[in-house]
Design a protein around this motif. Structure first.
Motif, PDB file in Angstrom:
ATOM      1  N   ILE A  28      -3.052 -41.103  26.206  1.00 15.91           N
ATOM      2  CA  ILE A  28      -3.407 -41.520  24.847  1.00 15.91           C
ATOM      3  C   ILE A  28      -4.575 -42.495  24.952  1.00 15.91           C
ATOM      4  CG2 ILE A  28      -2.601 -42.696  22.758  1.00 15.91           C
ATOM      5  CD1 ILE A  28       0.273 -41.904  23.645  1.00 15.91           C
ATOM      6  N   THR A  29      -5.574 -42.315  24.097  1.00 10.51           N
ATOM      7  CA  THR A  29      -6.719 -43.231  24.113  1.00 10.51           C
ATOM      8  C   THR A  29      -6.762 -44.145  22.887  1.00 10.51           C
ATOM      9  OG1 THR A  29      -8.136 -41.547  23.092  1.00 10.51           O
ATOM     10  CG2 THR A  29      -8.114 -41.671  25.512  1.00 10.51           C
ATOM     11  N   ASP A  30      -6.174 -43.708  21.766  1.00 12.54           N
ATOM     12  CA  ASP A  30      -6.207 -44.542  20.562  1.00 12.54           C
ATOM     13  C   ASP A  30      -5.169 -44.042  19.569  1.00 12.54           C
ATOM     14  OD1 ASP A  30      -7.457 -46.674  18.949  1.00 12.54           O
ATOM     15  OD2 ASP A  30      -8.014 -45.024  17.633  1.00 12.54           O
ATOM     16  N   VAL A  31      -4.586 -44.970  18.816  1.00 16.26           N
ATOM     17  CA  VAL A  31      -3.627 -44.638  17.755  1.00 16.26           C
ATOM     18  C   VAL A  31      -3.908 -45.525  16.561  1.00 16.26           C
ATOM     19  CG1 VAL A  31      -1.198 -44.562  17.052  1.00 16.26           C
ATOM     20  CG2 VAL A  31      -1.826 -43.968  19.395  1.00 16.26           C
ATOM     21  N   THR A  32      -4.014 -44.945  15.376  1.00 14.20           N
ATOM     22  CA  THR A  32      -4.074 -45.718  14.133  1.00 14.20           C
ATOM     23  C   THR A  32      -2.987 -45.196  13.215  1.00 14.20           C
ATOM     24  OG1 THR A  32      -5.684 -44.226  13.098  1.00 14.20           O
ATOM     25  CG2 THR A  32      -6.559 -46.116  14.309  1.00 14.20           C
ATOM     26  N   ALA A  33      -2.257 -46.109  12.597  1.00 18.11           N
ATOM     27  CA  ALA A  33      -1.178 -45.754  11.670  1.00 18.11           C
ATOM     28  C   ALA A  33      -1.330 -46.596  10.417  1.00 18.11           C
ATOM     29  CB  ALA A  33       0.191 -45.987  12.306  1.00 18.11           C
ATOM     30  N   THR A  34      -1.422 -45.945   9.264  1.00 15.44           N
ATOM     31  CA  THR A  34      -1.564 -46.639   7.984  1.00 15.44           C
ATOM     32  C   THR A  34      -0.646 -46.005   6.960  1.00 15.44           C
ATOM     33  OG1 THR A  34      -3.401 -45.202   7.337  1.00 15.44           O
ATOM     34  CG2 THR A  34      -3.970 -47.292   8.381  1.00 15.44           C
ATOM     35  N   ASP A  35      -0.235 -46.808   5.968  1.00 13.18           N
ATOM     36  CA  ASP A  35       0.572 -46.234   4.891  1.00 13.18           C
ATOM     37  C   ASP A  35      -0.330 -45.874   3.713  1.00 13.18           C
ATOM     38  OD1 ASP A  35       0.037 -48.570   3.520  1.00 13.18           O
ATOM     39  OD2 ASP A  35       2.093 -49.301   3.496  1.00 13.18           O
ATOM     40  N   ALA A  36       0.286 -45.405   2.647  1.00 11.00           N
ATOM     41  CA  ALA A  36      -0.485 -44.863   1.523  1.00 11.00           C
ATOM     42  C   ALA A  36      -1.296 -45.915   0.784  1.00 11.00           C
ATOM     43  CB  ALA A  36       0.455 -44.158   0.548  1.00 11.00           C
ATOM     44  N   VAL A  37      -0.942 -47.211   0.935  1.00 11.60           N
ATOM     45  CA  VAL A  37      -1.696 -48.267   0.258  1.00 11.60           C
ATOM     46  C   VAL A  37      -2.673 -48.962   1.202  1.00 11.60           C
ATOM     47  CG1 VAL A  37       0.079 -48.669  -1.467  1.00 11.60           C
ATOM     48  CG2 VAL A  37       0.142 -49.978   0.659  1.00 11.60           C
ATOM     49  N   GLY A  38      -2.817 -48.417   2.431  1.00  8.15           N
ATOM     50  CA  GLY A  38      -3.813 -48.938   3.350  1.00  8.15           C
ATOM     51  C   GLY A  38      -3.342 -49.986   4.323  1.00  8.15           C
ATOM     52  N   ARG A  39      -2.048 -50.257   4.384  1.00  2.46           N
ATOM     53  CA  ARG A  39      -1.540 -51.247   5.336  1.00  2.46           C
ATOM     54  C   ARG A  39      -1.517 -50.645   6.740  1.00  2.46           C
ATOM     55  NH1 ARG A  39       3.846 -53.160   2.145  1.00  2.46           N
ATOM     56  NH2 ARG A  39       4.086 -50.898   2.047  1.00  2.46           N
ATOM     57  N   HIS A  40      -2.083 -51.362   7.699  1.00  2.94           N
ATOM     58  CA  HIS A  40      -2.142 -50.891   9.083  1.00  2.94           C
ATOM     59  C   HIS A  40      -0.917 -51.349   9.863  1.00  2.94           C
ATOM     60  CE1 HIS A  40      -6.335 -49.320   9.366  1.00  2.94           C
ATOM     61  NE2 HIS A  40      -6.456 -50.056   8.262  1.00  2.94           N
ATOM     62  N   VAL A  41      -0.474 -50.507  10.773  1.00  2.00           N
ATOM     63  CA  VAL A  41       0.617 -50.843  11.684  1.00  2.00           C
ATOM     64  C   VAL A  41      -0.013 -51.229  13.017  1.00  2.00           C
ATOM     65  CG1 VAL A  41       2.688 -50.030  12.865  1.00  2.00           C
ATOM     66  CG2 VAL A  41       2.174 -49.220  10.552  1.00  2.00           C
ATOM     67  N   SER A  42       0.218 -52.457  13.462  1.00  2.00           N
ATOM     68  CA  SER A  42      -0.314 -52.870  14.755  1.00  2.00           C
ATOM     69  C   SER A  42       0.559 -52.313  15.869  1.00  2.00           C
ATOM     70  CB  SER A  42      -0.391 -54.394  14.842  1.00  2.00           C
ATOM     71  OG  SER A  42       0.892 -54.972  14.681  1.00  2.00           O
ATOM     72  N   GLY A  43      -0.017 -52.165  17.059  1.00  2.00           N
ATOM     73  CA  GLY A  43       0.739 -51.607  18.169  1.00  2.00           C
ATOM     74  C   GLY A  43       0.116 -51.934  19.504  1.00  2.00           C
ATOM     75  N   GLU A  44       0.796 -51.516  20.572  1.00  2.00           N
ATOM     76  CA  GLU A  44       0.338 -51.758  21.934  1.00  2.00           C
ATOM     77  C   GLU A  44       0.317 -50.446  22.701  1.00  2.00           C
ATOM     78  OE1 GLU A  44       2.845 -54.670  23.707  1.00  2.00           O
ATOM     79  OE2 GLU A  44       1.976 -56.361  22.583  1.00  2.00           O
ATOM     80  N   LEU A  45      -0.745 -50.250  23.480  1.00  2.00           N
ATOM     81  CA  LEU A  45      -0.900 -49.068  24.318  1.00  2.00           C
ATOM     82  C   LEU A  45      -0.740 -49.484  25.777  1.00  2.00           C
ATOM     83  CD1 LEU A  45      -1.690 -46.042  24.523  1.00  2.00           C
ATOM     84  CD2 LEU A  45      -4.082 -46.790  24.632  1.00  2.00           C
TER      85      LEU A  45
END
Length: 420
Positions: free
Chosen positions: A74-91
């Motif tokens: 995996i090189t990158d992950v972005t996760a957002t909800d319908a109102v634009g809130r981002h989910v932070s994470g660790e790789l």
């Protein structure tokens, strides 16, 4: 597995269903699977979560994405909800696993974009969507921002009143991350927990003149603890005007008023006499009243004593809830500019009080110096927030774990390398 073998396998343009029950077509946008690039990484990665279409993910559980076997990373992950809130994470360092580090919102719709590469370095992509279930808790943490929308002076703090108490520091950090203050121009600022149900936000220095301040909450649907989930909050917009600062000197018996750092007036005044000394320090205008009936009994002076009073007062600019005003005091004109004879207020002749009343607005600064009175309380008696130095103010944030004089989130963002 090579890039070419992945491309040939999806030539039928079939619908692939992954662990979260999401269907995504594997062919290119032009209908020719051979032109699809990057490759579809559906078989390279796996997600935790529901195994059947229509099921919903548990918002209590972190999102996890892993690489199947030893095929690429995996090189990158972005996760957002319908109102634009981002989910932070660790790789992970080897790119084999990504997991979320911030909570998912309940009853929300998420889009996850995953970038990968195979053992030959060819890029892969996968986009999936899923829904989270409704919160099981009955209690919701609603937030009310203050003050009311409008135009204020550069000293006006932002307030956030919570509908439920939050005592645990980790839970406070979740709340604080969800409360956003964005200003234009950008300034460095921080929330400060006044108590379990109230926060104040202020910049390191006063707000810029003619600034726009947007306040909002991203807590709706976010888990705070097992019984409490984030609720609703009405966004708030504030603007600032000119930089008005009035400095009242108890020793010289004069008030100097500055507009955008330029002196615009000097006014003879009288302040609190011995036993009724005016509070020292920085105060913020909290209201203006053309007429106030002032009685000594409201500040603990017994009726009928030598210090009792009952007076009609005009052009009253309020700076504390306990009764300190800047106001017209025609009865003490003879002492203004030479002696302190009031019961704690800043008195001046009627024409000067009218000018001051018309010049200032809520949020403007009144700074008292050289009084022998106590320093203005930081909280509970108006806005004494500016009497707390910046390092101590930042210690009141649940997000500060290191040096309170270190960079804020805004400052850290400025220090990050920018792509060009």
């Amino acid at each position: 597995m090579s890039h070419s073998s992945r491309t040939s396998r999806v030539a039928g343009c079939t619908l692939v269903v992954i662990a979260l029950g999401v269907g995504v077509t594997a062919c290119g946008s032009d209908g020719n699977p051979l032109s699809a690039t990057p490759y579809d990484a559906a078989e390279q990665i796996s997600f935790n979560g529901p195994t059947k279409a229509g099921q919903k993910a548990d918002p209590d559980k972190p999102l996890e994405i892993t690489v199947e076997g030893d095929e690429g990373r995996i090189t990158d992950v972005t996760a957002t909800d319908a109102v634009g809130r981002h989910v932070s994470g660790e790789l992970s360092a080897d790119g084999g696993r990504w997991h979320s580090t911030s909570p998912l919102a309940a009853d929300a719709h998420y889009t996850v974009r995953v970038s990968t590469e195979d053992e030959d370095g060819a890029p892969g992509r996968r986009v999936v969507t899923f829904d989270t279930g409704k919160p099981r808790a009955k209690q919701r943490l609603n937030v009310t921002f203050g003050p009311q929308a409008g135009k204020y002076g550069v000293g006006q703090p932002v307030t956030a009143d919570l509908s439920q108490p939050v005592k645990d520091k980790a839970q406070r950090a979740i709340v604080e991350r969800g409360l956003k203050v964005v200003s234009s121009p950008v300034v460095d600022g921080s929330w400060h927990w006044v108590d379990d149900k109230k926060l104040h936000y202020r910049p390191k220095e006063y707000w810029p003149t003619n600034a726009t301040i947007q306040v909002l909450s991203n807590l709706d649907g976010i888990k705070i603890n097992d019984r409490l989930w984030g609720g609703t909050a009405k966004p708030l917009k504030l603007t600032t005007g000119d930089r008005i600062i009035a400095v009242a000197d108890a020793s010289s018996h004069h008030m100097t008023v500055y507009k955008n750092d330029k002196e615009i007036n000097t006014i003879p005044i009288t302040m609190g006499k011995p036993g009724f000394e005016t509070r020292n320090g920085i105060k913020v205008v909290i209201g203006k009243e053309y007429f106030v009936r002032m009685r000594g009994t409201t500040v603990g002076i017994a009726a009928g004593t030598s210090e009792s009073y009952d007076l009609p007062v005009y052009y009253a600019t309020r700076v504390t809830w306990s009764g300190e005003y800047v106001h017209a005091a025609p009865w003490s004109v003879g002492d203004q500019g030479s002696a302190n004879v009031s019961h704690g207020c800043i008195g001046m002749r009627t024409s000067n009080a009218a000018w001051f009343y018309e010049t200032v607005r809520p949020g403007d600064i009144v700074k008292v110096v050289n009084s022998s009175g106590h320093t203005m309380e930081p909280f509970g008696n108006g806005f004494g927030d500016w009497n707390v130095d910046w390092a101590k103010w930042r210690k009141g944030s649940a997000l500060v774990t290191g040096d309170p004089e270190g960079p804020t989130e805004v400052e850290r963002a400025r220090l990050r390398p920018q792509s060009v």
